[in-house]
Design an enzyme around this catalytic site. Structure first.
Site, PDB file in Angstrom:
ATOM      1  N   LYS A  60       0.836  -1.212   0.000  1.00 43.99           N
ATOM      2  CA  LYS A  60       0.000   0.000   0.000  1.00 43.99           C
ATOM      3  C   LYS A  60       0.865   1.255   0.000  1.00 43.99           C
ATOM      4  CE  LYS A  60      -2.868   0.611   3.643  1.00 43.99           C
ATOM      5  NZ  LYS A  60      -2.749   1.884   4.355  1.00 43.99           N
ATOM      6  N   SER A  61       1.864   1.306   0.859  1.00 39.70           N
ATOM      7  CA  SER A  61       2.695   2.510   0.942  1.00 39.70           C
ATOM      8  C   SER A  61       3.368   2.800  -0.395  1.00 39.70           C
ATOM      9  CB  SER A  61       3.781   2.327   2.002  1.00 39.70           C
ATOM     10  OG  SER A  61       3.207   2.238   3.272  1.00 39.70           O
ATOM     11  N   ARG A 121       2.812   5.987  -3.278  1.00 43.56           N
ATOM     12  CA  ARG A 121       3.943   6.810  -3.722  1.00 43.56           C
ATOM     13  C   ARG A 121       4.177   6.689  -5.224  1.00 43.56           C
ATOM     14  NH1 ARG A 121       4.184   5.625   1.598  1.00 43.56           N
ATOM     15  NH2 ARG A 121       5.444   6.904   3.016  1.00 43.56           N
ATOM     16  N   GLY A 125      -5.141   7.674   5.624  1.00 44.17           N
ATOM     17  CA  GLY A 125      -4.300   8.662   6.278  1.00 44.17           C
ATOM     18  C   GLY A 125      -3.067   8.985   5.452  1.00 44.17           C
ATOM     19  N   SER A 165       7.190   8.993  12.449  1.00 40.60           N
ATOM     20  CA  SER A 165       6.110   8.796  11.480  1.00 40.60           C
ATOM     21  C   SER A 165       6.615   8.962  10.059  1.00 40.60           C
ATOM     22  CB  SER A 165       4.983   9.805  11.741  1.00 40.60           C
ATOM     23  OG  SER A 165       4.166   9.925  10.591  1.00 40.60           O
ATOM     24  N   GLN A 213       4.744   9.051   7.546  1.00 39.86           N
ATOM     25  CA  GLN A 213       3.837   9.943   6.821  1.00 39.86           C
ATOM     26  C   GLN A 213       4.267  11.392   6.989  1.00 39.86           C
ATOM     27  OE1 GLN A 213      -0.219   9.018   7.924  1.00 39.86           O
ATOM     28  NE2 GLN A 213      -0.046   6.922   7.158  1.00 39.86           N
ATOM     29  N   ASP A 268       1.829  -1.227  11.735  1.00 40.10           N
ATOM     30  CA  ASP A 268       0.485  -1.630  11.293  1.00 40.10           C
ATOM     31  C   ASP A 268       0.174  -3.085  11.646  1.00 40.10           C
ATOM     32  OD1 ASP A 268       0.098   0.870  10.267  1.00 40.10           O
ATOM     33  OD2 ASP A 268       0.694   0.328   8.224  1.00 40.10           O
ATOM     34  N   LYS A 307      -4.762   5.551  14.727  1.00 34.75           N
ATOM     35  CA  LYS A 307      -4.861   4.920  13.397  1.00 34.75           C
ATOM     36  C   LYS A 307      -6.341   4.906  12.993  1.00 34.75           C
ATOM     37  CE  LYS A 307      -0.460   4.074  12.957  1.00 34.75           C
ATOM     38  NZ  LYS A 307       0.318   4.814  11.957  1.00 34.75           N
ATOM     39  N   ARG A 362      -6.360   1.485  18.071  1.00 37.86           N
ATOM     40  CA  ARG A 362      -6.103   0.043  17.913  1.00 37.86           C
ATOM     41  C   ARG A 362      -5.779  -0.670  19.221  1.00 37.86           C
ATOM     42  NH1 ARG A 362      -3.164   0.235  11.908  1.00 37.86           N
ATOM     43  NH2 ARG A 362      -5.161   0.270  10.804  1.00 37.86           N
TER      44      ARG A 362
HETATM   45  O1  LIG Z   1       4.003   6.250   5.172  1.00 42.39           O
HETATM   46  C1  LIG Z   1       3.228   5.300   5.061  1.00 42.39           C
HETATM   47  O2  LIG Z   1       2.936   4.779   3.965  1.00 42.39           O
HETATM   48  C2  LIG Z   1       2.609   4.762   6.287  1.00 42.39           C
HETATM   49  C3  LIG Z   1       3.104   5.096   7.516  1.00 42.39           C
HETATM   50  C4  LIG Z   1       2.557   4.632   8.787  1.00 42.39           C
HETATM   51  O3  LIG Z   1       1.830   5.697   9.375  1.00 42.39           O
HETATM   52  P1  LIG Z   1       2.547   6.772  10.379  1.00 42.39           P
HETATM   53  O4  LIG Z   1       3.516   7.560   9.608  1.00 42.39           O
HETATM   54  O5  LIG Z   1       1.406   7.626  10.866  1.00 42.39           O
HETATM   55  O6  LIG Z   1       3.156   5.944  11.464  1.00 42.39           O
HETATM   56  C5  LIG Z   1       1.619   3.470   8.604  1.00 42.39           C
HETATM   57  O7  LIG Z   1       0.852   3.280   9.768  1.00 42.39           O
HETATM   58  C6  LIG Z   1       0.701   3.645   7.419  1.00 42.39           C
HETATM   59  O8  LIG Z   1      -0.105   2.515   7.243  1.00 42.39           O
HETATM   60  C7  LIG Z   1       1.471   3.839   6.164  1.00 42.39           C
HETATM   61  C1  LIG Z   2      -2.594   3.179   9.381  1.00 40.71           C
HETATM   62  C2  LIG Z   2      -2.861   2.687   8.190  1.00 40.71           C
HETATM   63  O1  LIG Z   2      -3.066   3.422   7.051  1.00 40.71           O
HETATM   64  P1  LIG Z   2      -3.319   4.979   6.861  1.00 40.71           P
HETATM   65  O2  LIG Z   2      -2.614   5.751   7.935  1.00 40.71           O
HETATM   66  O3  LIG Z   2      -2.815   5.281   5.499  1.00 40.71           O
HETATM   67  O4  LIG Z   2      -4.817   5.182   6.929  1.00 40.71           O
HETATM   68  C3  LIG Z   2      -2.908   1.220   7.978  1.00 40.71           C
HETATM   69  O5  LIG Z   2      -3.033   0.807   6.827  1.00 40.71           O
HETATM   70  O6  LIG Z   2      -2.845   0.437   8.940  1.00 40.71           O
END
Ligand SMILES: O=C(O)C1=C[C@@H](OP(=O)(O)O)[C@@H](O)[C@H](O)C1
Ligand SMILES: C=C(OP(=O)(O)O)C(=O)O
Length: 738
Positions: A324-325, A329, A397, A470, A472, A618, A645, A649
């Site tokens: 997914k990540s 990107r 997110g 993080s 993100q 995750d 999240k 969780r």
């Molecule tokens: O950068 C990313 O793709 C992600 C970072 C993580 O979040 P955080 O940066 O909030 O920890 C993860 O929980 C999310 O599922 C994907």
């Molecule tokens: C936290 C997650 O995703 P996101 O932050 O992108 O919603 C996840 O997939 O567990």
């Protein structure tokens, strides 16, 4: 007056809609008696003969004096004369309603007759119909599972509104409420314009010299598209004359867009054509869900409950969907690159699709996804266009936080919105440092979405020491850094996933990584590339735990991304005694990949090292299940991030476990879990995909079936989870609920 107390319902105008309504009310016993009136005696007589009404009234005054609910099912232009004629017999305890496809003019008609809008009038419009007309086409099922819009005004009597709404619901319709003006605008776009185009197209072709040839060969597409051109001409003439302004507005927009298509054809501009068609196709597939703030994929429209029975052992050789990540990107960087980027293994889950749709909305031509293949026609660093409305990012997110950074450096304003869960998640963690870089960005109450970004800001590089580990936040600042003057650097308190850094390099963009510090300079460009997205280790994690806790299991997971910043789940499970072997190591597009074999092994509880937390962030929901199946005690700390999240969780898992008879000690930043027998029961995932899948894994060791509520969002990260799980030995049933 309650619905069952409607003694006599009168329908004025026994055409298709009036006739169908009368018939539905009669058949379903929604009124003791149904009478009708039609100015054409033959229609009225036919309605009686067909049993559509119990009797017909000789004139409108007689009709009104006998009825308690009166439905006007006449053309818009006939409403005022009909009201005028029945006025002498109207009482304040009558309930008046209508079915007209334009509401503004009908409101005017009522006001012209009564001097003001009467409180007992409830205007309505069933969104149902057919190209057939007349009472002979009356169909009592016409409104079933269709929407009926009611447009109450401040003066509307709530009891009258309740009676009319109950009647429609009794006929099987879904009742929605909106203002008169909004109704007329929405219908101009969704009904009036398409009818106009259908009439016009058929007329154009019918006027062509070789019209016989055209109609002889006009098959599927033409027939489908022009079915509505067989509708009642008089009714439709009135619609356009009475909803003039709203129709003209949308017609002008359509006219301008059609001209663009005409020019593109004339100029041989395939790119523009492809852009319009791919956007339209995606919108056609997803628009209902987007409007409802729900998932993108049609098969997950309704909610889903899992019923997980005893299964296992977990055996087989599978590949889980793409990461997914990296999928997020790949869309972002491919869009900003120069040239055509080809992606394989793209995750066709809701979250990644939300990112894809956002870039389509910003004018990027993206082909696919088609079984994991996506082609992006990059627009370059400055080629994004202002989207037509807010960018809806569903449950994701990652999409919102990364886009906040990337869009802070654009020339246009933009708003980012999401579903109920995303709307509760903290966004100041990116907004605050982006503001320091010069972005004009605001969050809503409590620092949550929607996020609004003003275009045209000049960004400058900053150094940011991240307070939370993080990826993100790090990625958001790095993406803003692409547009900033000078150098942007970020230091992380603990290593987090580094896919942004790796993929930027893959697109030829220089990124400097020195220990915990990432530095990037603005002003370079991205060059299109090929991307092979490996399987998502976060999805593989469910199977790693499933096989580890189920005696007799032996499972191989192919082509899994094993980036060192993501393998916390493997390290933690191994510390607990899991039997996991990696083989066939290779590097694909700068990302390490391997096959993983996992066999059952008795697990033991551990104290999870805090530095592992961001590396398995995750995977904790399913690791909690492993912990409950392990001998002794497992302690997690330093994981307060889990509380923000898709759900909290820590608490959601503790509550679900408690429902299965497993106690735990919840801490602010973690949890203590002990070996326990997992019972059967019902748990609520709170719409969190990873919680839903974690409890599906728990079922492999449960003494009874586990019912898991609110599982539709599994489609955000793991489309096809149920089928794949059952393929390797789970006993999982997904039940759709409305
Ligand atoms: O950068 C990313 O793709 C992600 C970072 C993580 O979040 P955080 O940066 O909030 O920890 C993860 O929980 C999310 O599922 C994907
Ligand atoms: C936290 C997650 O995703 P996101 O932050 O992108 O919603 C996840 O997939 O567990």
């Amino acid at each position: 007056m309650l619905q069952s107390q409607v003694k006599c319902l009168a329908v004025v105008g026994l055409g298709l809609i009036g006739g169908s309504l009368a018939k539905a009310v009669k058949e379903r016993g929604l009124a003791e008696k149904v009478i009708g009136y039609d100015r054409r005696d033959t229609e009225a007589a036919l309605a009686v003969r067909m049993g559509v009404v119990d009797e017909s009234a000789p004139d409108l005054v007689t009709l009104a004096s006998r009825a308690d609910v009166i439905v006007l099912a006449v053309p818009v232009g006939a409403v005022a004369p009909v009201l005028e004629e029945m006025k002498p017999a109207l009482r304040s305890d009558h309930i008046l309603t209508d079915v007209g496809s334009v509401k503004g003019e009908i409101e005017k008609a009522f006001v012209s007759v009564f001097g003001e809008m009467p409180a007992n009038a409830v205007l309505g419009h069933p969104i149902a119909g057919s190209e057939k007309s007349g009472v002979q086409a009356a169909n009592s099922a016409l409104f079933e599972n269709h929407k009926t819009i009611l447009t109450p005004l401040p003066v509307t009597d709530s009891q009258a509104l309740g009676v009319v709404a109950a009647l429609w619901r009794g006929m099987g319709a879904e009742v929605l409420f909106m203002s008169v003006a909004h109704h007329d605008e929405v219908l101009a776009a969704t009904s009036h314009l398409p009818h106009l185009i259908a009439f016009s197209l058929v007329d154009t072709l019918a006027g062509a010299d070789d019209n016989k040839e055209i109609f002889r060969y006009a098959a599927g597409g033409f027939r489908d598209f022009t079915r509505i051109a067989a509708s009642d001409p008089v009714m439709w003439r009135d619609v356009y004359l009475t909803n003039r302004d709203a129709v003209l507005k949308v017609l002008n927009a359509f006219d301008a867009d059609l001209k663009k298509l005409r020019n593109a054809i004339a100029d041989g501009d395939g790119q523009t054509l492809l852009g319009v068609f791919t956007r339209a196709r995606a919108a056609r597939e997803h628009f209902t869900k987007m409007l409802e703030g729900k998932a993108y994929k049609t098969d997950m429209a309704n909610n889903v409950t899992y019923v997980a029975g005893k299964g296992g052992p977990v055996c087989g050789d599978i590949r889980v969907p793409g990461d997914k990540s990296m999928s997020h990107r790949s869309i972002m960087l491919g869009s900003l690159a120069e040239g055509v980027t080809e992606i394989e293994g793209f995750l066709e889950g809701e979250d990644a699709l939300a990112t894809l749709q956002a870039f389509r909305d910003m004018g990027v031509v993206i082909e696919g996804p088609d079984r994991g293949s996506v082609t992006i026609n990059g627009v370059g660093m400055h080629g994004l266009k202002q989207p037509p409305g807010p960018l809806y990012l569903g449950n994701s997110g990652t999409s919102m936080r990364l886009l906040a950074g990337l869009l802070s450096g654009q020339s246009f304003d933009v708003e980012l919105t999401g579903d109920e869960s995303l709307s509760k998640r903290p966004m100041e963690r990116v907004a605050k440092p982006l503001r320091e870089m010069g972005a004009e960005i605001s969050t809503s109450e409590g620092g949550r979405p929607p996020v609004k970004i003003k275009g045209g800001s000049r960004l400058h590089g900053i150094h940011y020491d991240m307070p939370v580990a993080s990826a993100q936040v790090k990625s958001s600042l790095v993406l803003a850094g692409l547009y900033a003057e000078g150098e942007t650097s970020v230091t992380e308190p603990a290593p987090t996933r580094d896919h942004s850094e790796r993929m930027l390099r893959g697109f030829g963009y220089p990124v400097d990584v020195n220990g915990s510090k990432v530095t990037i300079k603005g002003g370079h460009k991205l060059s299109a590339t090929k991307i092979d997205v490996p399987s998502d280790i976060s999805s593989a994690a469910f199977f790693l735990v499933a096989a580890s806790i189920t005696p007799g299991s032996d499972l191989t997971l192919r082509h899994v991304g094993v980036n060192p910043t993501r393998v916390g789940v493997i390290s933690i499970l191994k510390m607990m005694g899991a039997d996991i072997e990696l083989s066939n190591h290779k590097e694909v597009g700068g990302e390490p990949v391997a096959d993983i074999r996992v066999r059952y092994a008795p697990l033991k509880g551990i104290r999870i090292p805090e530095e592992q937390v961001p590396l398995a962030i995750d995977e904790f929901p399913v690791l909690f299940i492993a912990a409950v199946c392990a001998e002794g005690e497992t302690v997690l700390s330093g994981a307060e991030e889990l509380r923000v999240k898709e759900s909290d969780r820590i608490q959601t898992m503790a509550d679900g476990l408690a429902a299965l008879g497993v106690s735990s000690e919840v801490k602010e930043d973690g949890i203590v879990l002990r070996s326990a027998e997992i019972g059967g029961g019902t748990v609520d995932s709170h719409g969190d995909h990873r919680i839903a899948m974690a409890f599906a894994v728990a079922s492999l060791r449960a003494t009874g079936a586990i019912v898991i509520k609110d599982c539709a969002n599994v489609a955000t990260s793991f489309p096809g989870f149920t089928a794949l799980a059952n393929e390797v030995g789970f006993n999982l049933r997904a039940e759709e609920t409305a």
